[in-house]
Scaffold this motif. Structure first.
Motif, PDB file in Angstrom:
ATOM      1  N   ASP A 172       5.396  -6.300  -2.625  1.00  0.00           N
ATOM      2  CA  ASP A 172       5.832  -5.195  -1.780  1.00  0.00           C
ATOM      3  C   ASP A 172       6.324  -5.706  -0.433  1.00  0.00           C
ATOM      4  O   ASP A 172       6.088  -6.853  -0.046  1.00  0.00           O
ATOM      5  N   HIS A 173       6.985  -4.815   0.308  1.00  0.00           N
ATOM      6  CA  HIS A 173       7.403  -5.152   1.659  1.00  0.00           C
ATOM      7  C   HIS A 173       6.177  -5.479   2.513  1.00  0.00           C
ATOM      8  O   HIS A 173       5.098  -4.928   2.321  1.00  0.00           O
ATOM      9  N   TYR A 174       6.361  -6.376   3.473  1.00  0.00           N
ATOM     10  CA  TYR A 174       5.279  -6.670   4.403  1.00  0.00           C
ATOM     11  C   TYR A 174       4.981  -5.458   5.272  1.00  0.00           C
ATOM     12  O   TYR A 174       5.886  -4.723   5.681  1.00  0.00           O
ATOM     13  N   THR A 175       3.713  -5.253   5.574  1.00  0.00           N
ATOM     14  CA  THR A 175       3.309  -4.207   6.501  1.00  0.00           C
ATOM     15  C   THR A 175       3.377  -4.750   7.930  1.00  0.00           C
ATOM     16  O   THR A 175       3.515  -5.964   8.141  1.00  0.00           O
ATOM     17  N   THR A 176       3.249  -3.846   8.911  1.00  0.00           N
ATOM     18  CA  THR A 176       3.308  -4.270  10.312  1.00  0.00           C
ATOM     19  C   THR A 176       2.222  -5.300  10.646  1.00  0.00           C
ATOM     20  O   THR A 176       2.541  -6.347  11.238  1.00  0.00           O
ATOM     21  N   PRO A 177       0.954  -5.083  10.279  1.00  0.00           N
ATOM     22  CA  PRO A 177      -0.069  -6.099  10.583  1.00  0.00           C
ATOM     23  C   PRO A 177       0.218  -7.446   9.925  1.00  0.00           C
ATOM     24  O   PRO A 177      -0.040  -8.499  10.523  1.00  0.00           O
ATOM     25  N   GLN A 178       0.739  -7.426   8.711  1.00  0.00           N
ATOM     26  CA  GLN A 178       1.055  -8.690   8.034  1.00  0.00           C
ATOM     27  C   GLN A 178       2.186  -9.424   8.746  1.00  0.00           C
ATOM     28  O   GLN A 178       2.135 -10.654   8.914  1.00  0.00           O
ATOM     29  N   LEU A 179       3.204  -8.685   9.177  1.00  0.00           N
ATOM     30  CA  LEU A 179       4.299  -9.305   9.930  1.00  0.00           C
ATOM     31  C   LEU A 179       3.791  -9.869  11.253  1.00  0.00           C
ATOM     32  O   LEU A 179       4.214 -10.952  11.683  1.00  0.00           O
ATOM     33  N   GLU A 180       2.888  -9.152  11.900  1.00  0.00           N
ATOM     34  CA  GLU A 180       2.324  -9.641  13.162  1.00  0.00           C
ATOM     35  C   GLU A 180       1.606 -10.969  12.941  1.00  0.00           C
ATOM     36  O   GLU A 180       1.727 -11.899  13.746  1.00  0.00           O
ATOM     37  N   MET A 207       9.973  -3.683  14.747  1.00  0.00           N
ATOM     38  CA  MET A 207      11.405  -3.615  14.450  1.00  0.00           C
ATOM     39  C   MET A 207      11.700  -4.048  13.018  1.00  0.00           C
ATOM     40  O   MET A 207      12.642  -3.563  12.383  1.00  0.00           O
ATOM     41  N   ALA A 208      10.906  -4.980  12.504  1.00  0.00           N
ATOM     42  CA  ALA A 208      11.160  -5.518  11.160  1.00  0.00           C
ATOM     43  C   ALA A 208      10.450  -4.738  10.058  1.00  0.00           C
ATOM     44  O   ALA A 208      10.758  -4.917   8.881  1.00  0.00           O
ATOM     45  N   THR A 209       9.520  -3.857  10.433  1.00  0.00           N
ATOM     46  CA  THR A 209       8.714  -3.154   9.430  1.00  0.00           C
ATOM     47  C   THR A 209       9.524  -2.276   8.479  1.00  0.00           C
ATOM     48  O   THR A 209       9.230  -2.259   7.273  1.00  0.00           O
ATOM     49  N   PRO A 210      10.546  -1.529   8.933  1.00  0.00           N
ATOM     50  CA  PRO A 210      11.279  -0.678   7.971  1.00  0.00           C
ATOM     51  C   PRO A 210      11.809  -1.433   6.761  1.00  0.00           C
ATOM     52  O   PRO A 210      11.796  -0.910   5.650  1.00  0.00           O
ATOM     53  N   GLY A 211      12.248  -2.666   6.958  1.00  0.00           N
ATOM     54  CA  GLY A 211      12.719  -3.456   5.827  1.00  0.00           C
ATOM     55  C   GLY A 211      11.639  -4.350   5.245  1.00  0.00           C
ATOM     56  O   GLY A 211      11.796  -4.891   4.149  1.00  0.00           O
ATOM     57  N   ARG A 215      11.731 -12.751   7.034  1.00  0.00           N
ATOM     58  CA  ARG A 215      12.811 -13.617   7.514  1.00  0.00           C
ATOM     59  C   ARG A 215      13.521 -12.989   8.702  1.00  0.00           C
ATOM     60  O   ARG A 215      13.862 -13.661   9.673  1.00  0.00           O
ATOM     61  N   TYR A 216      13.763 -11.681   8.607  1.00  0.00           N
ATOM     62  CA  TYR A 216      14.418 -10.976   9.699  1.00  0.00           C
ATOM     63  C   TYR A 216      13.543 -11.017  10.956  1.00  0.00           C
ATOM     64  O   TYR A 216      14.033 -11.235  12.072  1.00  0.00           O
TER      65      TYR A 216
END
Length: 360
Positions: A172-180, A207-211, A215-216
């Motif tokens: 699945d797409h990364y969540t906000t905490p995972q991206l952080e 900013m990157a969470t919607p996608g 990498r972005y």
């Protein structure tokens, strides 16, 4: 992988043959390659196997199985001939080399969507079934095939779909905490201490969470750092990230552009100019070829004939930079239409004009 016992002497190994991760979580699962090599060396030592891990981005090799296999073989045989073999012959040569060296490899085909677009079912079918032609021999080639979109499997024949869908891992797409967390780890590696405030990491992740695209997110942080360096700032600020976001489109990333040759860039420049000038969604192949010839004259290059231009267009389509479709109503006869949906035509034009002027 580690749960499979080492095979008894003389018996085929029981490594998994293939797995199919689908989605966007590639930043951690399949990069960087160095960490995977270390992990697989530990696993190989535990299983008492001569095991290697190889990671290939299919888009970098234009979705060509021939180029991919040549790259894999040259890992073991650097002086292997550049040409003279078909992809099927290369596949047999690879298996023979693995048998001679008593070597097992895990081959990851990243962004295999481009392989599907360029070569359809044949390449993946051969990769997944070739070892069935050698019953009794150890399975020395195991595959991890990464697709960004599961719907791309619909372009394959039923037999290949059936083979690939036995072991599907949906990411699945990364969540906000995972991206952080990812950004925090990367910033500790790439930036000086206390130069990236926590609020900036949170801002980038938001900013990157919607996608859900790591990498972005990493690209935004890196570009934001470049803007901060240019200003001589002591730390990365939200405005640096905003400036980065304004300049970043996936198609303009280095990973997309570094493998384009000069004439592919000129064709893409021509397409962007036609789309921008006409304020249109698509351009005809004929209009793009005219603009391409003008771009060649501008850069003092000899333009290529239609057949070669069409091959370049197919390469660009395989990488996802442009799209092609047949015309319907509103055009005389049948013609190929070219389009760009990954970034504004004006942004691509400016980027290519800047890139090509640096070359000049």
């Amino acid at each position: 992988m580690a749960s499979n016992p080492a095979p008894p002497p003389g018996k085929p190994a029981t490594l998994p043959r293939r797995a199919l991760p689908v989605g966007h979580r590639q930043a951690r699962h399949h990069q960087p390659q160095g960490s995977h090599n270390r992990r697989h060396r530990r696993t190989a030592k535990t299983l008492k196997l001569n095991l290697a891990y190889i990671h290939v981005n299919c888009r970098e090799y234009r979705g060509s199985l021939f180029m991919i296999l040549k790259r894999v073989i040259q890992t073991f045989t650097p002086q292997f001939p550049q040409r003279g073999f078909s992809s099927e012959e290369l596949l047999h040569i690879l298996l023979d080399q693995l048998e001679d060296k008593k070597l097992y490899i895990i081959l990851t085909l990243d962004e295999a969507d481009s392989l599907v677009k360029a070569e359809g079912s044949t390449s993946l079918y051969n990769l997944t079934r070739i070892q069935e032609e050698q019953p009794g021999r150890p399975v020395r080639l195991s595959l991890i095939i990464i697709l960004r979109e599961i719907k791309n499997l619909e372009d394959l024949d039923r037999s290949t779909q059936s083979t690939l869908q036995r072991n599907v891992i949906r990411l699945d797409h990364y969540t906000t905490p995972q991206l952080e967390n990812i950004l925090r780890e990367r910033s500790e590696l790439a930036f000086k201490e206390a130069t990236v405030p926590e609020e900036v990491l949170n801002f980038v992740a938001d900013m990157a969470t919607p996608g859900g695209d790591a990498r972005y997110a990493i690209e935004l942080l890196w570009r934001g750092g470049k803007y901060a360096d240019t200003e001589g700032a002591r730390e990365v600020k939200p405005d640096h990230i905003r400036a980065a976001a304004n300049s970043v489109y996936p198609v303009l990333r280095t990973e997309y552009s570094q493998h384009l040759n000069l004439h592919e860039k000129l064709i893409l420049l021509a397409l962007a100019r036609v789309l921008e000038r006409n304020n249109s969604t698509y351009a005809t192949m004929g209009d793009v070829e005219i603009a391409y010839r003008m771009a060649c004259e501008e850069h003092k290059e000899t333009y290529r004939a239609h057949t070669q231009v069409w091959k370049y267009v197919q390469n660009l389509n395989a990488t996802g930079i442009l799209s092609t479709q047949l015309s319907t109503t509103g055009f005389r006869g049948k013609t190929t239409l070219l389009g760009i949906s990954s970034a504004p035509a004006s942004a691509i034009r400016r980027w290519l004009e800047s890139t090509l002027s640096i070359r000049a």
